[in-house]
Write a protein that holds these residues in place. Structure first.
Motif, PDB file in Angstrom:
ATOM      1  N   VAL A 269       0.856  -1.182   0.000  1.00 16.36           N
ATOM      2  CA  VAL A 269       0.000   0.000   0.000  1.00 16.36           C
ATOM      3  C   VAL A 269       0.897   1.239   0.000  1.00 16.36           C
ATOM      4  N   PRO A 270       0.339   2.422  -0.313  1.00 19.37           N
ATOM      5  CA  PRO A 270       1.132   3.651  -0.227  1.00 19.37           C
ATOM      6  C   PRO A 270       1.697   3.837   1.178  1.00 19.37           C
ATOM      7  N   LYS A 271       2.919   4.289   1.273  1.00 22.32           N
ATOM      8  CA  LYS A 271       3.592   4.414   2.554  1.00 22.32           C
ATOM      9  C   LYS A 271       2.883   5.409   3.455  1.00 22.32           C
ATOM     10  N   LYS A 272       2.801   5.072   4.732  1.00 23.49           N
ATOM     11  CA  LYS A 272       2.089   5.928   5.678  1.00 23.49           C
ATOM     12  C   LYS A 272       3.020   6.962   6.300  1.00 23.49           C
ATOM     13  N   LYS A 273       2.402   8.002   6.814  1.00 25.02           N
ATOM     14  CA  LYS A 273       3.082   8.980   7.643  1.00 25.02           C
ATOM     15  C   LYS A 273       3.035   8.482   9.078  1.00 25.02           C
ATOM     16  N   ALA A 274       4.110   8.638   9.825  1.00 24.73           N
ATOM     17  CA  ALA A 274       4.126   8.180  11.211  1.00 24.73           C
ATOM     18  C   ALA A 274       3.020   8.869  11.996  1.00 24.73           C
ATOM     19  N   GLY A 275       2.209   8.080  12.672  1.00 24.33           N
ATOM     20  CA  GLY A 275       1.119   8.647  13.457  1.00 24.33           C
ATOM     21  C   GLY A 275      -0.150   7.832  13.361  1.00 24.33           C
ATOM     22  N   PHE A 276      -1.269   8.510  13.351  1.00 29.26           N
ATOM     23  CA  PHE A 276      -2.585   7.916  13.516  1.00 29.26           C
ATOM     24  C   PHE A 276      -2.954   6.981  12.361  1.00 29.26           C
ATOM     25  N   SER A 277      -3.486   5.785  12.718  1.00 27.12           N
ATOM     26  CA  SER A 277      -4.034   4.848  11.739  1.00 27.12           C
ATOM     27  C   SER A 277      -4.993   3.914  12.450  1.00 27.12           C
ATOM     28  N   THR A 278      -5.991   3.394  11.728  1.00 26.89           N
ATOM     29  CA  THR A 278      -6.980   2.496  12.316  1.00 26.89           C
ATOM     30  C   THR A 278      -7.174   1.287  11.412  1.00 26.89           C
ATOM     31  N   LEU A 279      -7.507   0.146  12.038  1.00 28.47           N
ATOM     32  CA  LEU A 279      -7.730  -1.089  11.304  1.00 28.47           C
ATOM     33  C   LEU A 279      -8.877  -1.835  11.969  1.00 28.47           C
ATOM     34  N   SER A 280      -9.988  -1.988  11.236  1.00 33.10           N
ATOM     35  CA  SER A 280     -11.199  -2.604  11.768  1.00 33.10           C
ATOM     36  C   SER A 280     -11.558  -3.832  10.936  1.00 33.10           C
ATOM     37  N   PHE A 281     -12.271  -4.797  11.563  1.00 35.94           N
ATOM     38  CA  PHE A 281     -12.596  -6.057  10.877  1.00 35.94           C
ATOM     39  C   PHE A 281     -14.016  -6.490  11.216  1.00 35.94           C
ATOM     40  N   GLU A 282     -14.711  -7.025  10.189  1.00 42.89           N
ATOM     41  CA  GLU A 282     -16.016  -7.665  10.399  1.00 42.89           C
ATOM     42  C   GLU A 282     -16.349  -8.520   9.181  1.00 42.89           C
ATOM     43  N   ASN A 283     -16.821  -9.732   9.449  1.00 41.02           N
ATOM     44  CA  ASN A 283     -17.331 -10.627   8.396  1.00 41.02           C
ATOM     45  C   ASN A 283     -16.383 -10.781   7.209  1.00 41.02           C
ATOM     46  N   GLY A 284     -15.112 -10.980   7.503  1.00 42.23           N
ATOM     47  CA  GLY A 284     -14.143 -11.222   6.441  1.00 42.23           C
ATOM     48  C   GLY A 284     -13.637  -9.992   5.725  1.00 42.23           C
ATOM     49  N   ILE A 285     -14.026  -8.791   6.187  1.00 40.31           N
ATOM     50  CA  ILE A 285     -13.623  -7.531   5.552  1.00 40.31           C
ATOM     51  C   ILE A 285     -12.825  -6.681   6.544  1.00 40.31           C
ATOM     52  N   TYR A 286     -11.681  -6.180   6.081  1.00 40.66           N
ATOM     53  CA  TYR A 286     -10.867  -5.251   6.862  1.00 40.66           C
ATOM     54  C   TYR A 286     -10.997  -3.843   6.288  1.00 40.66           C
ATOM     55  N   VAL A 287     -10.934  -2.849   7.176  1.00 38.55           N
ATOM     56  CA  VAL A 287     -10.953  -1.441   6.780  1.00 38.55           C
ATOM     57  C   VAL A 287      -9.752  -0.751   7.416  1.00 38.55           C
ATOM     58  N   LEU A 288      -8.884  -0.209   6.571  1.00 43.14           N
ATOM     59  CA  LEU A 288      -7.693   0.506   7.029  1.00 43.14           C
ATOM     60  C   LEU A 288      -7.810   1.974   6.643  1.00 43.14           C
ATOM     61  N   GLY A 289      -7.604   2.858   7.612  1.00 42.46           N
ATOM     62  CA  GLY A 289      -7.584   4.294   7.363  1.00 42.46           C
ATOM     63  C   GLY A 289      -6.311   4.901   7.926  1.00 42.46           C
TER      64      GLY A 289
ATOM     65  N   ASP B 222      -8.174   7.487  -2.328  1.00 37.83           N
ATOM     66  CA  ASP B 222      -7.362   8.569  -1.793  1.00 37.83           C
ATOM     67  C   ASP B 222      -8.267   9.753  -1.488  1.00 37.83           C
ATOM     68  N   PHE B 223      -8.149  10.323  -0.274  1.00 38.87           N
ATOM     69  CA  PHE B 223      -8.920  11.514   0.114  1.00 38.87           C
ATOM     70  C   PHE B 223      -7.938  12.677   0.280  1.00 38.87           C
ATOM     71  N   SER B 224      -7.785  13.446  -0.766  1.00 35.60           N
ATOM     72  CA  SER B 224      -6.762  14.491  -0.787  1.00 35.60           C
ATOM     73  C   SER B 224      -7.086  15.653   0.149  1.00 35.60           C
ATOM     74  N   ASN B 225      -8.361  15.834   0.506  1.00 36.79           N
ATOM     75  CA  ASN B 225      -8.753  16.967   1.356  1.00 36.79           C
ATOM     76  C   ASN B 225      -8.764  16.633   2.842  1.00 36.79           C
ATOM     77  N   GLU B 226      -8.520  15.372   3.189  1.00 31.30           N
ATOM     78  CA  GLU B 226      -8.551  14.964   4.592  1.00 31.30           C
ATOM     79  C   GLU B 226      -7.130  14.738   5.095  1.00 31.30           C
ATOM     80  N   SER B 227      -6.782  15.397   6.200  1.00 27.46           N
ATOM     81  CA  SER B 227      -5.432  15.237   6.747  1.00 27.46           C
ATOM     82  C   SER B 227      -5.286  13.977   7.583  1.00 27.46           C
ATOM     83  N   PHE B 228      -6.415  13.400   8.027  1.00 26.42           N
ATOM     84  CA  PHE B 228      -6.381  12.104   8.695  1.00 26.42           C
ATOM     85  C   PHE B 228      -7.679  11.383   8.400  1.00 26.42           C
ATOM     86  N   LEU B 229      -7.704  10.081   8.635  1.00 27.47           N
ATOM     87  CA  LEU B 229      -8.883   9.277   8.345  1.00 27.47           C
ATOM     88  C   LEU B 229      -8.923   8.096   9.295  1.00 27.47           C
ATOM     89  N   SER B 230     -10.017   7.991  10.055  1.00 27.26           N
ATOM     90  CA  SER B 230     -10.243   6.815  10.900  1.00 27.26           C
ATOM     91  C   SER B 230     -11.424   6.043  10.334  1.00 27.26           C
TER      92      SER B 230
END
Length: 356
Positions: free
Chosen positions: A278-298, A322-330
């Motif tokens: 995946v595109p390299k992350k910036k050090a800091g906030f990130s979230t990873l959620s799971f349900e019914n075989g699906i993962y969501v990473l922000g 990609d959300f260019s207008n959002e500085s973070f995403l959970s």
């Protein structure tokens, strides 16, 4: 191995990706709201699914249609919400009181304390972390000391509760970690190898598996713990993490870990199953959620934009944007609804998975 390129699927929120074939699965935009709410709709609680949105001076509860159903003002105080939105704790930045409330404003207890509170998903368990991070006191909804009553360690680095229940996990800089049940009893504890610190912890919703991220300044590892059998398995990581990163453990013991520019999926024996670039992350906030075989990473990319990646437990990328207008995403997934909080907007997608 699947590859995800930076900027994949750049477009408006109205865009969607439809996979045809045997699965016939699809992901569709559900709502898109700016972080401004002029009115509150009736909160009947007939639909228990609400999402907690922290703001500068208040927290709001949003339903699955994107409506504000309740606002809790906190001003200069700090606030912690239970995951289901039924309880919240108020405490001062430099104050001496901690108070537990129900969502309708009923007060359950007040304690004279400077500790930092953490509350479980259903509000059954409250952890109070002391000022030097060397001890955690355990209380229930009624303010009674319960379970093992206290956890001791040197400099707590992680406190987490399970995503849908009240199991707890914590870790310390001295390498010690603990898992607790829904009554606050320590059900498993251990230590990572010497000269390593616990950097992150997770516990599955059923309380059967734990996930530990640990390491030092030159090398990191992950550990999956079978809590009931008291067995653990370790794998090394390619990157060293100086701040916390997103991780998840399922009820079957499968671990997912966000390793800077890749997602790693492990089985319950901590063997690597899949690696997704995946595109390299910036050090800091990130979230990873799971349900019914699906993962969501922000997360936030190192270029400054926010990135959403939805992928399946079989290692397939399902959707990316990609959300260019959002500085973070959970992100969180619940009942096949992906709920996203950005720096300026709330967004949601609906997942439909075909059984054909």
């Amino acid at each position: 191995m699947k590859y995800l390129l930076a900027g994949l699927l750049i477009g408006t929120i109205a865009g969607f990706l439809l996979f045809r074939g045997a699965s016939a699965s699809e992901i569709m935009p559900e709502f898109y709201n700016p972080l401004q709410f002029d009115s509150i709709v009736s909160d009947s609680r007939s639909n228990p699914n609400t999402f907690i949105v922290p703001m500068v001076d208040r927290l709001i509860l949003v339903d699955t249609a994107g409506n504000c159903v309740r606002t809790v003002e906190h001003g200069d105080e700090l606030i912690e919400f239970s995951g289901n939105g039924d309880y919240y704790i108020k405490y001062g930045r430099i104050g001496t009181k901690i108070e537990l409330f129900g969502i309708k404003g009923e007060r359950y207890w007040q304690k004279d304390s400077r500790e930092k509170p953490f509350i479980s998903y259903n509000g059954k368990i409250v952890f109070l972390l002391n000022g030097d991070h060397s001890g955690i006191r355990i209380f229930d909804t009624n303010g009674n000391s319960v379970g093992s009553e206290q956890i001791i360690g040197r400099l707590c680095t992680s406190i987490e509760f399970s995503g849908k229940n009240d199991f707890g996990a914590c870790g310390f800089i001295d390498g010690h970690y603990c898992f607790t049940d829904e009554q606050g009893v320590i059900i498993n504890s251990g230590r990572v190898p010497v000269k390593n610190s616990v950097k992150g912890t997770k516990i599955s919703n059923n309380g059967k598996y734990g996930f530990i991220h640990y390491g030092n300044t030159t090398k990191d590892w992950v550990r999956i713990v079978n809590i009931n059998k008291n067995r653990s398995y370790d794998s090394s990581l390619e990157n060293v993490h100086v701040v916390r990163t997103a991780m998840n453990i399922t009820d079957d013991g499968d671990g997912a870990f966000f390793d800077n520019d890749k997602i790693l999926l492990f089985d319950k024996g901590c063997n690597l199953k899949f690696k997704l670039d995946v595109p390299k992350k910036k050090a800091g906030f990130s979230t990873l959620s799971f349900e019914n075989g699906i993962y969501v990473l922000g997360y936030t990319k190192n270029t400054g934009e926010s990135q959403l990646v939805v992928f399946k437990s079989n290692g397939d990328i399902f959707y990316a944007k990609d959300f260019s207008n959002e500085s973070f995403l959970s992100g969180i997934i619940r009942d096949d609804l992906i709920f996203l909080r950005g720096s300026d907007n709330l967004l949601a997608y609906k997942i439909r998975l075909s059984t054909e």
